[in-house]
Design a protein around this motif. Sequence first.
Motif, PDB file in Angstrom:
ATOM      1  N   ALA A   1       0.830  -1.205   0.000  1.00 21.68           N
ATOM      2  CA  ALA A   1       0.000   0.000   0.000  1.00 21.68           C
ATOM      3  C   ALA A   1       0.861   1.250   0.000  1.00 21.68           C
ATOM      4  O   ALA A   1       0.588   2.214  -0.729  1.00 21.68           O
ATOM      5  CB  ALA A   1      -0.921  -0.009   1.224  1.00 21.68           C
ATOM      6  N   ALA A   2       1.922   1.245   0.803  1.00 19.01           N
ATOM      7  CA  ALA A   2       2.806   2.411   0.893  1.00 19.01           C
ATOM      8  C   ALA A   2       3.479   2.702  -0.438  1.00 19.01           C
ATOM      9  O   ALA A   2       3.661   3.863  -0.821  1.00 19.01           O
ATOM     10  CB  ALA A   2       3.856   2.183   1.983  1.00 19.01           C
ATOM     11  N   SER A   3       3.848   1.640  -1.162  1.00 19.87           N
ATOM     12  CA  SER A   3       4.534   1.830  -2.441  1.00 19.87           C
ATOM     13  C   SER A   3       3.639   2.521  -3.462  1.00 19.87           C
ATOM     14  O   SER A   3       4.123   3.249  -4.334  1.00 19.87           O
ATOM     15  CB  SER A   3       5.011   0.482  -2.993  1.00 19.87           C
ATOM     16  OG  SER A   3       3.913  -0.328  -3.382  1.00 19.87           O
ATOM     17  N   LEU A   4       2.327   2.324  -3.347  1.00 19.69           N
ATOM     18  CA  LEU A   4       1.400   2.921  -4.305  1.00 19.69           C
ATOM     19  C   LEU A   4       1.430   4.443  -4.246  1.00 19.69           C
ATOM     20  O   LEU A   4       1.232   5.115  -5.264  1.00 19.69           O
ATOM     21  CB  LEU A   4      -0.024   2.423  -4.047  1.00 19.69           C
ATOM     22  CG  LEU A   4      -0.288   0.938  -4.311  1.00 19.69           C
ATOM     23  CD1 LEU A   4      -1.720   0.587  -3.923  1.00 19.69           C
ATOM     24  CD2 LEU A   4      -0.047   0.590  -5.776  1.00 19.69           C
ATOM     25  N   PHE A   5       1.686   4.987  -3.061  1.00 22.59           N
ATOM     26  CA  PHE A   5       1.674   6.449  -2.921  1.00 22.59           C
ATOM     27  C   PHE A   5       2.831   7.090  -3.678  1.00 22.59           C
ATOM     28  O   PHE A   5       2.636   8.082  -4.395  1.00 22.59           O
ATOM     29  CB  PHE A   5       1.725   6.829  -1.442  1.00 22.59           C
ATOM     30  CG  PHE A   5       0.435   6.614  -0.721  1.00 22.59           C
ATOM     31  CD1 PHE A   5      -0.547   7.589  -0.725  1.00 22.59           C
ATOM     32  CD2 PHE A   5       0.184   5.430  -0.057  1.00 22.59           C
ATOM     33  CE1 PHE A   5      -1.755   7.393  -0.071  1.00 22.59           C
ATOM     34  CE2 PHE A   5      -1.019   5.215   0.612  1.00 22.59           C
ATOM     35  CZ  PHE A   5      -1.988   6.197   0.601  1.00 22.59           C
ATOM     36  N   MET A   6       4.047   6.555  -3.536  1.00 23.47           N
ATOM     37  CA  MET A   6       5.184   7.145  -4.239  1.00 23.47           C
ATOM     38  C   MET A   6       5.065   6.927  -5.739  1.00 23.47           C
ATOM     39  O   MET A   6       5.433   7.807  -6.536  1.00 23.47           O
ATOM     40  CB  MET A   6       6.502   6.562  -3.719  1.00 23.47           C
ATOM     41  CG  MET A   6       7.723   7.353  -4.157  1.00 23.47           C
ATOM     42  SD  MET A   6       7.668   9.049  -3.500  1.00 23.47           S
ATOM     43  CE  MET A   6       8.922   9.851  -4.501  1.00 23.47           C
ATOM     44  N   ILE A   7       4.550   5.774  -6.140  1.00 22.68           N
ATOM     45  CA  ILE A   7       4.330   5.529  -7.566  1.00 22.68           C
ATOM     46  C   ILE A   7       3.350   6.550  -8.125  1.00 22.68           C
ATOM     47  O   ILE A   7       3.568   7.126  -9.202  1.00 22.68           O
ATOM     48  CB  ILE A   7       3.793   4.100  -7.793  1.00 22.68           C
ATOM     49  CG1 ILE A   7       4.859   3.061  -7.429  1.00 22.68           C
ATOM     50  CG2 ILE A   7       3.360   3.916  -9.251  1.00 22.68           C
ATOM     51  CD1 ILE A   7       4.332   1.637  -7.412  1.00 22.68           C
ATOM     52  N   ALA A   8       2.278   6.806  -7.374  1.00 18.47           N
ATOM     53  CA  ALA A   8       1.270   7.770  -7.815  1.00 18.47           C
ATOM     54  C   ALA A   8       1.851   9.175  -7.907  1.00 18.47           C
ATOM     55  O   ALA A   8       1.582   9.910  -8.865  1.00 18.47           O
ATOM     56  CB  ALA A   8       0.081   7.754  -6.845  1.00 18.47           C
ATOM     57  N   ILE A   9       2.659   9.555  -6.920  1.00 17.94           N
ATOM     58  CA  ILE A   9       3.276  10.884  -6.921  1.00 17.94           C
ATOM     59  C   ILE A   9       4.151  11.066  -8.150  1.00 17.94           C
ATOM     60  O   ILE A   9       4.089  12.090  -8.843  1.00 17.94           O
ATOM     61  CB  ILE A   9       4.097  11.103  -5.637  1.00 17.94           C
ATOM     62  CG1 ILE A   9       3.158  11.245  -4.421  1.00 17.94           C
ATOM     63  CG2 ILE A   9       4.990  12.351  -5.755  1.00 17.94           C
ATOM     64  CD1 ILE A   9       3.885  11.262  -3.090  1.00 17.94           C
TER      65      ILE A   9
ATOM     66  N   SER B   1      -3.561   8.715 -10.653  1.00 19.68           N
ATOM     67  CA  SER B   1      -2.313   9.077 -11.334  1.00 19.68           C
ATOM     68  C   SER B   1      -2.213   8.368 -12.682  1.00 19.68           C
ATOM     69  O   SER B   1      -1.724   8.937 -13.665  1.00 19.68           O
ATOM     70  CB  SER B   1      -1.102   8.733 -10.460  1.00 19.68           C
ATOM     71  OG  SER B   1      -0.868   7.336 -10.392  1.00 19.68           O
ATOM     72  N   TYR B   2      -2.679   7.129 -12.715  1.00 21.00           N
ATOM     73  CA  TYR B   2      -2.686   6.366 -13.972  1.00 21.00           C
ATOM     74  C   TYR B   2      -3.612   7.025 -15.002  1.00 21.00           C
ATOM     75  O   TYR B   2      -3.243   7.182 -16.179  1.00 21.00           O
ATOM     76  CB  TYR B   2      -3.125   4.933 -13.703  1.00 21.00           C
ATOM     77  CG  TYR B   2      -3.517   4.154 -14.940  1.00 21.00           C
ATOM     78  CD1 TYR B   2      -2.538   3.661 -15.807  1.00 21.00           C
ATOM     79  CD2 TYR B   2      -4.859   3.916 -15.249  1.00 21.00           C
ATOM     80  CE1 TYR B   2      -2.892   2.953 -16.953  1.00 21.00           C
ATOM     81  CE2 TYR B   2      -5.221   3.220 -16.381  1.00 21.00           C
ATOM     82  CZ  TYR B   2      -4.235   2.735 -17.235  1.00 21.00           C
ATOM     83  OH  TYR B   2      -4.586   2.034 -18.375  1.00 21.00           O
ATOM     84  N   LYS B   3      -4.791   7.431 -14.570  1.00 24.39           N
ATOM     85  CA  LYS B   3      -5.739   8.069 -15.478  1.00 24.39           C
ATOM     86  C   LYS B   3      -5.195   9.406 -15.980  1.00 24.39           C
ATOM     87  O   LYS B   3      -5.378   9.759 -17.153  1.00 24.39           O
ATOM     88  CB  LYS B   3      -7.086   8.275 -14.778  1.00 24.39           C
ATOM     89  CG  LYS B   3      -7.784   6.990 -14.370  1.00 24.39           C
ATOM     90  CD  LYS B   3      -8.121   6.098 -15.553  1.00 24.39           C
ATOM     91  CE  LYS B   3      -9.248   6.632 -16.384  1.00 24.39           C
ATOM     92  NZ  LYS B   3      -9.655   5.695 -17.463  1.00 24.39           N
TER      93      LYS B   3
ATOM     94  N   TRP C   1      -1.978  10.164 -16.298  1.00 19.15           N
ATOM     95  CA  TRP C   1      -0.891   9.807 -17.222  1.00 19.15           C
ATOM     96  C   TRP C   1      -1.480   9.409 -18.576  1.00 19.15           C
ATOM     97  O   TRP C   1      -1.009   9.854 -19.626  1.00 19.15           O
ATOM     98  CB  TRP C   1      -0.086   8.667 -16.626  1.00 19.15           C
ATOM     99  CG  TRP C   1       1.286   8.447 -17.177  1.00 19.15           C
ATOM    100  CD1 TRP C   1       2.477   8.831 -16.626  1.00 19.15           C
ATOM    101  CD2 TRP C   1       1.622   7.741 -18.395  1.00 19.15           C
ATOM    102  NE1 TRP C   1       3.525   8.424 -17.420  1.00 19.15           N
ATOM    103  CE2 TRP C   1       3.037   7.755 -18.511  1.00 19.15           C
ATOM    104  CE3 TRP C   1       0.883   7.113 -19.386  1.00 19.15           C
ATOM    105  CZ2 TRP C   1       3.703   7.160 -19.574  1.00 19.15           C
ATOM    106  CZ3 TRP C   1       1.546   6.526 -20.460  1.00 19.15           C
ATOM    107  CH2 TRP C   1       2.939   6.553 -20.544  1.00 19.15           C
ATOM    108  N   MET C   2      -2.510   8.577 -18.551  1.00 17.79           N
ATOM    109  CA  MET C   2      -3.132   8.119 -19.792  1.00 17.79           C
ATOM    110  C   MET C   2      -3.840   9.256 -20.521  1.00 17.79           C
ATOM    111  O   MET C   2      -3.855   9.295 -21.750  1.00 17.79           O
ATOM    112  CB  MET C   2      -4.111   6.986 -19.488  1.00 17.79           C
ATOM    113  CG  MET C   2      -3.447   5.687 -19.082  1.00 17.79           C
ATOM    114  SD  MET C   2      -2.475   4.940 -20.425  1.00 17.79           S
ATOM    115  CE  MET C   2      -3.773   4.421 -21.552  1.00 17.79           C
ATOM    116  N   LEU C   3      -4.425  10.179 -19.769  1.00 15.46           N
ATOM    117  CA  LEU C   3      -5.077  11.335 -20.382  1.00 15.46           C
ATOM    118  C   LEU C   3      -4.053  12.160 -21.170  1.00 15.46           C
ATOM    119  O   LEU C   3      -4.333  12.561 -22.300  1.00 15.46           O
ATOM    120  CB  LEU C   3      -5.720  12.196 -19.305  1.00 15.46           C
ATOM    121  CG  LEU C   3      -6.395  13.500 -19.793  1.00 15.46           C
ATOM    122  CD1 LEU C   3      -7.569  13.179 -20.706  1.00 15.46           C
ATOM    123  CD2 LEU C   3      -6.855  14.348 -18.604  1.00 15.46           C
ATOM    124  N   GLY C   4      -2.894  12.378 -20.571  1.00  8.51           N
ATOM    125  CA  GLY C   4      -1.847  13.098 -21.276  1.00  8.51           C
ATOM    126  C   GLY C   4      -1.348  12.358 -22.490  1.00  8.51           C
ATOM    127  O   GLY C   4      -1.126  12.947 -23.556  1.00  8.51           O
ATOM    128  N   ALA C   5      -1.190  11.032 -22.361  1.00 11.08           N
ATOM    129  CA  ALA C   5      -0.707  10.226 -23.483  1.00 11.08           C
ATOM    130  C   ALA C   5      -1.699  10.231 -24.640  1.00 11.08           C
ATOM    131  O   ALA C   5      -1.303  10.280 -25.813  1.00 11.08           O
ATOM    132  CB  ALA C   5      -0.470   8.785 -23.004  1.00 11.08           C
TER     133      ALA C   5
END
Length: 275
Positions: free
Chosen positions: A167-175, A259-261, A263-267
């Motif tokens: 769970a903690a790793s998801l926050f830095m990935i999202a940032i 964060s994924y959405k 990123w995908m919106l920009g792509a």
Amino acid sequence: MENSIISTNKKRGFKFYLHIYKKLLVQDLKSKMSYRADFIISTVGMVVSNLVGFISFYILFKNFPTINGWTMYETLFLYGFSLVALTPVQCFFDNNWNLRHLVMSGDFIKYCFRPINIFFYFMSEIFDVKGLGQFAFGIGTIIYAWSHLSIPVTFLTLAQLVVYLFAASLFMIAIMNAAAAACFWLQNSGYIMIIMFRFKDYSKYPVTIFNSVFKAIFTFIIPIAFIAYYPGLVILRPDNVPLLSWLSPFIGAIFFYLSYKLWMLGAKKYDGTGS
């Protein structure tokens, strides 16, 4: 054609992407291992830098037995916890650092014509093996701190450790996903990546040592307090766990999805002009 690609992507399952990722990972590791000296030096450098942080904690607590109610071994536990939690963003999402350059040069366009998920394709191209050294050092620090704390080693505590580390790793990935995605709208977005990445250094400390303003920032605006402090409390202080700690897996999943959405919106809006 775009509709056919989207339709094809929807048919792709987990096994398909796992199979593709294995092939890409093998090729990436082969290319990296062809420069073994660089790999060894980088790994040693990663371990040494984390060792310096470990020693700094040791020296600090030799002069101050506790800091705002936190002992040396509790703080070392959070330090090791943060190192392990930060490993996935370094190993699996390190290609975010190259995104800005590819967008500016126009080379990012190549990712837009493959019949697979763009985000997956882009991230899977690079696996940063240096993060494994950080992972090993973090696990060692957790074990060392745990052995000096009165925390029972049970199936429940180990299961909680795994779940809340994830769970903690998801926050830095999202940032970092969100920071990298800024390049789709801002030309000089490199400073955003650098600033957000440097904030990770504060995740190694209990958020309670900061004043109320920074505590609010690190909890609700730039959620680095969720990289170690809040999830770590589930293990360290099970008798006094705040609601945010229990909710961190759900909040982390939401942050990652958003964060994924983004990123995908920009792509999807990328036009390949490089400007």
